[in-house]
Design a protein around this motif. Structure first.
Motif, PDB file in Angstrom:
ATOM      1  N   LEU A 197      12.414   3.983   4.250  1.00  0.00           N
ATOM      2  CA  LEU A 197      11.683   3.885   5.258  1.00  0.00           C
ATOM      3  C   LEU A 197      11.674   5.065   6.073  1.00  0.00           C
ATOM      4  N   GLN A 198      12.456   5.878   6.028  1.00  0.00           N
ATOM      5  CA  GLN A 198      12.577   7.179   6.901  1.00  0.00           C
ATOM      6  C   GLN A 198      11.933   8.218   6.215  1.00  0.00           C
ATOM      7  N   LEU A 199      11.385   7.989   4.847  1.00  0.00           N
ATOM      8  CA  LEU A 199      10.547   9.289   4.591  1.00  0.00           C
ATOM      9  C   LEU A 199       9.867   9.783   5.423  1.00  0.00           C
ATOM     10  N   PRO A 200       9.000   8.959   6.116  1.00  0.00           N
ATOM     11  CA  PRO A 200       7.801   9.638   6.959  1.00  0.00           C
ATOM     12  C   PRO A 200       8.374  10.344   8.148  1.00  0.00           C
ATOM     13  N   GLU A 201       9.544  10.080   8.600  1.00  0.00           N
ATOM     14  CA  GLU A 201      10.204  10.740   9.612  1.00  0.00           C
ATOM     15  C   GLU A 201      10.744  12.113   9.174  1.00  0.00           C
ATOM     16  N   VAL A 202      10.995  12.206   8.351  1.00  0.00           N
ATOM     17  CA  VAL A 202      11.408  13.482   7.525  1.00  0.00           C
ATOM     18  C   VAL A 202      10.118  14.313   7.132  1.00  0.00           C
ATOM     19  N   VAL A 203       9.151  13.741   6.671  1.00  0.00           N
ATOM     20  CA  VAL A 203       8.115  14.503   6.571  1.00  0.00           C
ATOM     21  C   VAL A 203       7.381  15.112   7.762  1.00  0.00           C
ATOM     22  N   ASN A 204       7.481  14.340   8.761  1.00  0.00           N
ATOM     23  CA  ASN A 204       6.910  14.793  10.259  1.00  0.00           C
ATOM     24  C   ASN A 204       7.609  15.977  10.624  1.00  0.00           C
ATOM     25  N   ALA A 225       0.848  -1.275   0.066  1.00  0.00           N
ATOM     26  CA  ALA A 225       0.068  -0.038   0.045  1.00  0.00           C
ATOM     27  C   ALA A 225       0.888   1.079   0.100  1.00  0.00           C
ATOM     28  N   PRO A 226       1.272   1.646  -1.296  1.00  0.00           N
ATOM     29  CA  PRO A 226       2.385   2.458  -1.350  1.00  0.00           C
ATOM     30  C   PRO A 226       2.066   3.958  -0.703  1.00  0.00           C
ATOM     31  N   ARG A 227       0.745   4.333  -0.235  1.00  0.00           N
ATOM     32  CA  ARG A 227       0.353   5.461   0.516  1.00  0.00           C
ATOM     33  C   ARG A 227       0.660   5.315   2.040  1.00  0.00           C
ATOM     34  N   SER A 228       0.733   4.228   2.336  1.00  0.00           N
ATOM     35  CA  SER A 228       1.050   4.014   3.688  1.00  0.00           C
ATOM     36  C   SER A 228       2.533   4.295   4.040  1.00  0.00           C
ATOM     37  N   LEU A 229       3.089   4.545   3.229  1.00  0.00           N
ATOM     38  CA  LEU A 229       4.784   5.131   3.572  1.00  0.00           C
ATOM     39  C   LEU A 229       4.727   6.214   4.017  1.00  0.00           C
ATOM     40  N   ILE A 230       3.705   6.993   3.983  1.00  0.00           N
ATOM     41  CA  ILE A 230       3.445   8.280   4.929  1.00  0.00           C
ATOM     42  C   ILE A 230       2.189   8.279   5.558  1.00  0.00           C
ATOM     43  N   PRO A 231       2.108   7.438   6.689  1.00  0.00           N
ATOM     44  CA  PRO A 231       0.757   7.721   7.484  1.00  0.00           C
ATOM     45  C   PRO A 231       0.087   9.115   8.002  1.00  0.00           C
TER      46      PRO A 231
END
Ligand code: ARG
Length: 578
Positions: free
Chosen positions: A503-510, A104-110
């Motif tokens: 997997l660190q993309l969401p950490e950066v986005v936050n 589920a590609p969009r789940s990469l950034i919850p």
């Protein structure tokens, strides 16, 4: 789902709190500053231990001993230096998370745990003139922030606080009315708003009778005279069309529905003065009405006034901004209100925010944030101008970017057909200008440099877009039995490093959502591309045995997802080919 950093923060936070006999200790988990330190490190042990009167290394050891890790996220930990904890994540956890993102590609950034209502004021040009290079930063930084915040599930209200009111419109209206006899002449003149402004200005300076008509126009406009209002609307409409053209070309998400023109507040300004008066904040100073707040002092120690009404009754930029603060806090119900505006206006915003709080126009909870940015400089280290000293029109700048990108694409790939080459040049040129801006720390000034931003080497849009096309071309030419659906194992360190990075993309986005520095995301994407290139050089894909091959293809696909989603948050479109 929690990302690695969040999960580690929670687990280490609990263990550290227990070790220190305290509650809510912050382990301060960050990505490891060097690969030798593992994947993450906890830097918060020393501070917590200090407060609890423990030796930091003992507290670190006790934290590790008390760690509960039911999902098996952690492979190993060690105490380092004065009391850091280095952490290595388990390969199995990386694979599992990677596979979830692939499914589920969009789940990469919850989404964020709590959705907020966030007003973002950005772009906000003055409509008297064309948009120029000075509007680039606010427009692209603001647009990247709204994309990030929306992606995290927040409700974002864009506010384009355009300047459409004030004395300079008198001059423009007088000139417009002068030309109005001949529709075709007027249309031609309005086609270039910059020269329209200049011509009006010349008339104003050269002809006293025109200057009188200009001043009269302001009075008529403010008095609501329908003819003058119509002329004003005509001009504003033309100017807004011009802005929309720039936004569309820049792939900026603003539309007319996001307008928050200064004129919107005309009727509210009297009420603002009254409210300030009722709050006991108003004082007369040389006939002007001002608010004096003790925290704003001049160098000589005198308190600096915030003028809210001139002696002739006219209102100011700050008065309008107070009305806007009120609307955003009240009617719009914001939890957070961002102002993406030039750093040179920082005193203005400090004052507006302080006055609004003093007058209780906003309550405690609302966070008012000036997201300031520096100036784009020329090679001479002065604000970027044309050779003749005029401001650089944004439209011209974008044309030049695309023309230069065209030459670059021609050189790189001479076999493309003309139509394709034009499309690619448009995307690359615009991306180059946007990325060059977004990748700089917004607080600093930077020197505008065509050759840097349009290079295939280094931290540039062409480099990133090229990396993207490389991955896409690998994924386009899959052998018959290949599959990209799941990661099966990690068989090389470059593979592991790349998986961890994606997997660190969401950490950066936050982090970008919190601190509003899009350059953090650029930095990440640049490193991600580098990590991919290293993987690609070190790990054969199609020659590898089927299981390894499929796993590596899946990793390439995951990387493509992370790159594409990340670039999308910067408002940058990717390409199939270049
Ligand atoms: N129009 C203003 C300018 O060009 C910027 C407005 C920024 N937003 C605000 N709420 N003051 O300087």
């Amino acid at each position: 789902m929690e990302n690695c950093k969040e999960q580690l923060t929670r687990m280490l936070g609990a263990a550290l709190s227990k070790a220190c006999g305290a509650t809510n200790c912050d382990p301060n988990v960050i990505t490891a500053s060097r690969p030798e330190f593992g994947d993450y490190q906890a830097n918060g042990v020393m501070a917590a231990a200090g407060r609890a009167g423990l030796k930091p290394r003992d507290a670190a050891a006790a934290t590790i001993a008390g760690l509960k890790d039911p999902e098996g996220l952690i492979a190993s930990t060690e105490v380092a230096g004065p009391g850091y904890i280095n952490i290595r994540v388990a390969d199995s956890a990386l694979l599992e998370r990677g596979n979830q993102a692939l499914a589920a590609p969009r789940s990469l950034i919850p989404p964020a745990p709590e959705a907020r209502k966030i007003v973002v004021d950005y772009s906000s040009p003055n409509l008297a003139k064309e948009m120029h290079v000075g509007h680039l930063r606010g427009t692209v930084i603001g647009d990247s922030l709204v994309r990030v915040l929306e992606r995290l599930g927040h409700e974002v209200i864009r506010q384009n606080h355009v300047g459409d009111w004030g004395t300079q419109f008198g001059m423009l209206i007088a000139y417009l009315r002068e030309l109005d006899g001949d529709a075709s002449v007027l249309q031609a003149e309005l086609a270039d708003l910059e020269s329209f402004y200049r011509a009006a200005r010349q008339r104003f300076d050269a002809d006293p009778a025109f200057a009188d008509r200009a001043r009269l126009s302001v009075v008529k406009l403010q008095g609501g005279d329908p003819e003058y209002l119509a002329a004003w609307r005509r001009f504003i409409d033309e100017s807004l069309n011009h802005c929309q053209g720039i936004y569309d070309r820049l792939n900026v998400s603003l539309t007319r529905a996001d307008l928050d023109a200064e004129s919107r507040y005309n009727e509210d300004l009297g009420g603002i003065i009254r409210q300030l008066d009722e709050a006991g904040l108003l004082r007369e100073n040389d006939g002007a009405r001002c608010v004096f707040l003790p925290e704003f002092k001049r160098k000589d120690g005198e308190t600096l006034p915030v003028i809210v009404q001139k002696s002739d009754g006219g209102y100011l930029y700050s008065t309008t901004d107070l009305a806007a603060v009120k609307l955003r806090a009240g009617e719009l119900g914001a939890d957070r209100s961002l102002y993406v505006v030039d750093a040179r206006q920082s005193l203005h915003f400090q004052q507006v925010f302080a006055v609004a709080r003093a007058a209780e126009m906003v309550d405690e909870r609302l966070s008012l944030e000036h997201i300031a940015y520096g100036t784009i400089m020329g090679k001479d280290n002065k604000p970027y101008k044309t050779r003749s000293g005029d401001s650089v029109k944004l439209a011209d700048l974008l044309d030049e970017a695309v023309a230069r990108a065209y030459d670059l694409v021609l050189e790189k790939n001479p076999d493309l057909d003309e139509e394709q080459r034009r499309q690619i040049a448009e995307t690359v040129g615009i991306a180059a200008v946007k990325y060059a801006d977004l990748s700089k720390n917004r607080m600093s000034d930077y020197v505008f440099d065509w050759s840097n931003m349009l290079s295939f080497e280094g931290d540039t849009a062409p480099y990133l877009l090229y990396a993207c096309t490389r991955i896409k071309s690998i994924l386009r030419k899959l052998p018959a039995q290949a599959s990209t659906s799941s990661l099966l194992r990690i068989s090389a360190p470059e593979e592991r490093a790349l998986l961890l990075k994606t997997l660190q993309l969401p950490e950066v986005v936050n982090l970008v959502a919190k601190e509003c520095y899009p350059n953090t995301l650029c930095q990440y994407l640049y490193k991600l591309s580098g990590s991919f290139m290293r993987f690609y050089e070190a790990c054969p894909i199609l020659q590898a045995e089927p299981e390894v091959r499929n796993s590596r293809l899946a990793l390439a696909r995951l990387t493509e997802q992370a790159l594409e989603q990340g670039l999308d948050l910067l408002g940058i479109q990717t390409l199939e080919k270049m």
